[in-house]
Design a protein around this motif. Structure first.
Motif, PDB file in Angstrom:
ATOM      1  N   MET A   1       1.010  -1.109  -0.024  1.00 45.15           N
ATOM      2  CA  MET A   1      -0.027  -0.007  -0.043  1.00 45.15           C
ATOM      3  C   MET A   1       0.712   1.104   0.056  1.00 45.15           C
ATOM      4  SD  MET A   1      -3.087   1.227   0.033  1.00 45.15           S
ATOM      5  CE  MET A   1      -3.777   2.782   0.711  1.00 45.15           C
ATOM      6  N   GLY A   2       1.690   1.520   1.032  1.00 45.00           N
ATOM      7  CA  GLY A   2       2.534   2.659   1.096  1.00 45.00           C
ATOM      8  C   GLY A   2       1.945   3.724   2.144  1.00 45.00           C
ATOM      9  N   LEU A   3       1.568   4.669   1.690  1.00 44.53           N
ATOM     10  CA  LEU A   3       1.096   5.605   2.433  1.00 44.53           C
ATOM     11  C   LEU A   3      -0.461   5.430   2.639  1.00 44.53           C
ATOM     12  CD1 LEU A   3       2.374   8.938   0.946  1.00 44.53           C
ATOM     13  CD2 LEU A   3       3.456   7.605   2.073  1.00 44.53           C
ATOM     14  N   ARG A   4      -0.922   5.751   4.106  1.00 49.20           N
ATOM     15  CA  ARG A   4      -2.202   5.558   4.759  1.00 49.20           C
ATOM     16  C   ARG A   4      -2.933   7.035   4.576  1.00 49.20           C
ATOM     17  NH1 ARG A   4      -2.370   0.959   8.713  1.00 49.20           N
ATOM     18  NH2 ARG A   4      -0.906  -0.422   7.667  1.00 49.20           N
ATOM     19  N   PHE A   5      -2.072   7.874   5.012  1.00 50.13           N
ATOM     20  CA  PHE A   5      -2.811   9.207   4.932  1.00 50.13           C
ATOM     21  C   PHE A   5      -1.747  10.407   5.112  1.00 50.13           C
ATOM     22  CE2 PHE A   5      -2.431   7.872   9.632  1.00 50.13           C
ATOM     23  CZ  PHE A   5      -1.748   8.979  10.006  1.00 50.13           C
ATOM     24  N   PHE A   6      -2.210  11.767   4.568  1.00 52.40           N
ATOM     25  CA  PHE A   6      -1.446  12.612   4.661  1.00 52.40           C
ATOM     26  C   PHE A   6      -2.225  13.841   5.401  1.00 52.40           C
ATOM     27  CE2 PHE A   6       0.676  16.471   3.322  1.00 52.40           C
ATOM     28  CZ  PHE A   6       2.096  16.136   2.774  1.00 52.40           C
ATOM     29  N   LEU A   7      -1.727  14.416   6.604  1.00 52.54           N
ATOM     30  CA  LEU A   7      -2.358  15.527   7.255  1.00 52.54           C
ATOM     31  C   LEU A   7      -1.431  16.901   7.179  1.00 52.54           C
ATOM     32  CD1 LEU A   7      -3.482  13.439  10.529  1.00 52.54           C
ATOM     33  CD2 LEU A   7      -4.700  13.964   8.484  1.00 52.54           C
ATOM     34  N   LEU A   8      -2.083  17.961   7.126  1.00 54.10           N
ATOM     35  CA  LEU A   8      -1.616  19.115   7.346  1.00 54.10           C
ATOM     36  C   LEU A   8      -1.992  19.709   8.626  1.00 54.10           C
ATOM     37  CD1 LEU A   8      -0.581  19.261   4.282  1.00 54.10           C
ATOM     38  CD2 LEU A   8      -0.820  21.768   4.393  1.00 54.10           C
ATOM     39  N   VAL A   9      -1.690  20.158   9.552  1.00 55.21           N
ATOM     40  CA  VAL A   9      -1.940  20.452  10.759  1.00 55.21           C
ATOM     41  C   VAL A   9      -1.199  21.880  11.339  1.00 55.21           C
ATOM     42  CG1 VAL A   9      -2.335  19.957  13.315  1.00 55.21           C
ATOM     43  CG2 VAL A   9      -2.519  18.223  11.263  1.00 55.21           C
ATOM     44  N   ASN A  10      -1.977  22.655  12.039  1.00 56.64           N
ATOM     45  CA  ASN A  10      -1.426  23.843  12.340  1.00 56.64           C
ATOM     46  C   ASN A  10      -0.837  23.675  13.934  1.00 56.64           C
ATOM     47  OD1 ASN A  10      -3.585  24.288  14.173  1.00 56.64           O
ATOM     48  ND2 ASN A  10      -4.477  26.085  12.932  1.00 56.64           N
ATOM     49  N   LYS A  11      -0.202  24.571  14.508  1.00 56.70           N
ATOM     50  CA  LYS A  11       0.346  24.500  15.772  1.00 56.70           C
ATOM     51  C   LYS A  11      -0.557  24.312  16.955  1.00 56.70           C
ATOM     52  CE  LYS A  11       3.063  28.094  15.668  1.00 56.70           C
ATOM     53  NZ  LYS A  11       4.142  29.038  16.170  1.00 56.70           N
ATOM     54  N   GLN A  12      -1.906  24.825  16.729  1.00 52.85           N
ATOM     55  CA  GLN A  12      -2.985  24.730  17.550  1.00 52.85           C
ATOM     56  C   GLN A  12      -3.614  23.341  17.509  1.00 52.85           C
ATOM     57  OE1 GLN A  12      -2.873  27.665  15.628  1.00 52.85           O
ATOM     58  NE2 GLN A  12      -1.629  28.533  17.020  1.00 52.85           N
ATOM     59  N   GLY A  13      -3.192  22.538  16.543  1.00 52.96           N
ATOM     60  CA  GLY A  13      -3.670  21.140  16.611  1.00 52.96           C
ATOM     61  C   GLY A  13      -5.042  20.885  15.587  1.00 52.96           C
ATOM     62  N   GLN A  14      -5.418  22.070  14.631  1.00 51.49           N
ATOM     63  CA  GLN A  14      -6.376  22.054  13.936  1.00 51.49           C
ATOM     64  C   GLN A  14      -5.955  21.532  12.514  1.00 51.49           C
ATOM     65  OE1 GLN A  14      -6.605  26.317  14.294  1.00 51.49           O
ATOM     66  NE2 GLN A  14      -8.763  26.169  15.286  1.00 51.49           N
ATOM     67  N   THR A  15      -6.738  20.307  11.966  1.00 47.38           N
ATOM     68  CA  THR A  15      -6.426  20.003  10.810  1.00 47.38           C
ATOM     69  C   THR A  15      -6.815  20.742   9.550  1.00 47.38           C
ATOM     70  OG1 THR A  15      -6.796  17.695  11.565  1.00 47.38           O
ATOM     71  CG2 THR A  15      -6.827  17.790   9.268  1.00 47.38           C
ATOM     72  N   ARG A  16      -5.810  21.158   8.921  1.00 49.07           N
ATOM     73  CA  ARG A  16      -6.231  22.101   7.510  1.00 49.07           C
ATOM     74  C   ARG A  16      -6.384  21.217   6.378  1.00 49.07           C
ATOM     75  NH1 ARG A  16      -8.326  25.753  10.110  1.00 49.07           N
ATOM     76  NH2 ARG A  16      -7.257  27.033  11.471  1.00 49.07           N
ATOM     77  N   VAL A  17      -5.728  19.879   6.042  1.00 46.62           N
ATOM     78  CA  VAL A  17      -5.924  19.155   5.109  1.00 46.62           C
ATOM     79  C   VAL A  17      -5.808  17.909   5.630  1.00 46.62           C
ATOM     80  CG1 VAL A  17      -4.840  18.374   2.745  1.00 46.62           C
ATOM     81  CG2 VAL A  17      -4.776  20.807   3.288  1.00 46.62           C
ATOM     82  N   ALA A  18      -6.603  17.074   5.124  1.00 47.73           N
ATOM     83  CA  ALA A  18      -6.651  15.516   5.482  1.00 47.73           C
ATOM     84  C   ALA A  18      -6.830  14.645   4.107  1.00 47.73           C
ATOM     85  CB  ALA A  18      -7.481  15.297   6.386  1.00 47.73           C
ATOM     86  N   GLN A  19      -5.960  13.816   3.895  1.00 46.66           N
ATOM     87  CA  GLN A  19      -6.209  13.172   2.481  1.00 46.66           C
ATOM     88  C   GLN A  19      -5.989  11.383   3.169  1.00 46.66           C
ATOM     89  OE1 GLN A  19      -6.708  15.227  -0.992  1.00 46.66           O
ATOM     90  NE2 GLN A  19      -5.243  13.633  -1.221  1.00 46.66           N
ATOM     91  N   TYR A  20      -6.839  10.670   2.800  1.00 47.12           N
ATOM     92  CA  TYR A  20      -6.820   9.394   3.333  1.00 47.12           C
ATOM     93  C   TYR A  20      -6.617   8.242   2.042  1.00 47.12           C
ATOM     94  CZ  TYR A  20      -7.660  10.461   8.195  1.00 47.12           C
ATOM     95  OH  TYR A  20      -7.308  11.385   9.184  1.00 47.12           O
ATOM     96  N   TYR A  21      -5.743   7.433   2.181  1.00 47.65           N
ATOM     97  CA  TYR A  21      -5.625   6.282   1.156  1.00 47.65           C
ATOM     98  C   TYR A  21      -5.923   5.114   1.493  1.00 47.65           C
ATOM     99  CZ  TYR A  21      -3.038  10.503  -0.200  1.00 47.65           C
ATOM    100  OH  TYR A  21      -2.818  11.896  -0.609  1.00 47.65           O
ATOM    101  N   GLN A  22      -6.558   4.958   2.636  1.00 48.42           N
ATOM    102  CA  GLN A  22      -7.023   3.590   3.298  1.00 48.42           C
ATOM    103  C   GLN A  22      -8.637   4.065   3.866  1.00 48.42           C
ATOM    104  OE1 GLN A  22      -4.844   1.737   6.488  1.00 48.42           O
ATOM    105  NE2 GLN A  22      -4.658   0.013   5.088  1.00 48.42           N
ATOM    106  N   TYR A  23      -9.299   2.990   3.951  1.00 48.34           N
ATOM    107  CA  TYR A  23     -10.678   3.460   4.043  1.00 48.34           C
ATOM    108  C   TYR A  23     -10.696   3.391   5.714  1.00 48.34           C
ATOM    109  CZ  TYR A  23     -15.519   3.535   5.688  1.00 48.34           C
ATOM    110  OH  TYR A  23     -16.664   3.725   6.491  1.00 48.34           O
ATOM    111  N   ARG A  24     -11.128   4.470   6.285  1.00 55.74           N
ATOM    112  CA  ARG A  24     -11.664   4.654   7.739  1.00 55.74           C
ATOM    113  C   ARG A  24     -12.921   5.337   7.920  1.00 55.74           C
ATOM    114  NH1 ARG A  24      -8.588   1.124   8.646  1.00 55.74           N
ATOM    115  NH2 ARG A  24      -6.451   1.097   9.386  1.00 55.74           N
ATOM    116  N   ASP A  25     -13.677   4.873   8.536  1.00 56.47           N
ATOM    117  CA  ASP A  25     -15.009   5.543   9.043  1.00 56.47           C
ATOM    118  C   ASP A  25     -14.597   6.981   9.549  1.00 56.47           C
ATOM    119  OD1 ASP A  25     -15.580   5.438  12.022  1.00 56.47           O
ATOM    120  OD2 ASP A  25     -14.727   3.386  11.257  1.00 56.47           O
ATOM    121  N   VAL A  26     -15.467   7.880   9.612  1.00 63.45           N
ATOM    122  CA  VAL A  26     -15.281   9.397  10.081  1.00 63.45           C
ATOM    123  C   VAL A  26     -14.745   9.363  11.551  1.00 63.45           C
ATOM    124  CG1 VAL A  26     -16.330  11.524  10.383  1.00 63.45           C
ATOM    125  CG2 VAL A  26     -16.658  10.398   8.078  1.00 63.45           C
TER     126      VAL A  26
END
Length: 147
Positions: A1-26
């Motif tokens: 598979m390789g990568l499972r996800f890619f996240l961009l997060v700010n210093k306060q811990g807020q997710t700005r971008v989330a890309q998932y490459y393996q299914y996970r429910d919300v």
């Protein structure tokens, strides 16, 4: 598979971008993201940028006020993923002419487009910045002409 996800997060811990490459429910995504972000933000500058987490690796890097976090399979090379994160940052930096959190927030579609050009099905498919940015520039030109 390789990568499972890619996240961009700010210093306060807020997710700005989330890309998932393996299914996970919300619900699972939200729970895992919160825990992953806490773990990454708690690390000091002198600590290693990768760690084991629930059967896979977390590789992250901080640039200014943004954390770039990748979840990868155990057989992936950590240093190669760190280099890939740097390539993502350089690509976004070139496109946005100095990327910052606001660029990501106001151009979320472009950030996702860049990641989509670089990663397909959890595999890194492109690292050439010119090839990654070229289709976005075409879209930008079309948008300007239609406005």
């Amino acid at each position: 598979m390789g990568l499972r996800f890619f996240l961009l997060v700010n210093k306060q811990g807020q997710t700005r971008v989330a890309q998932y490459y393996q299914y996970r429910d919300v619900e699972t995504r939200v729970t895992n993201e919160a825990e992953i972000i806490r773990k990454c933000l708690a690390r000091t500058e002198k600590q290693c940028s990768f760690m084991e987490y629930r059967g896979f690796k977390l590789i992250f890097r901080r640039y200014a006020s943004l954390y770039f976090i990748v979840g990868a399979d155990n057989d992936e090379n950590e240093l190669a993923i760190l280099e890939f994160i740097h390539m993502v940052v350089e690509t976004m930096d070139q496109y946005f002419e100095g990327v910052c959190e606001l660029d990501i927030m106001f151009n979320i579609d472009k950030a996702h487009f860049i990641l989509d050009e670089m990663i397909a099905n959890g595999e890194i498919v492109e690292t050439n910045k010119t090839r990654i940015i070229a289709p976005i520039r075409v879209i930008d030109k079309v948008d300007k002409l239609s406005s």
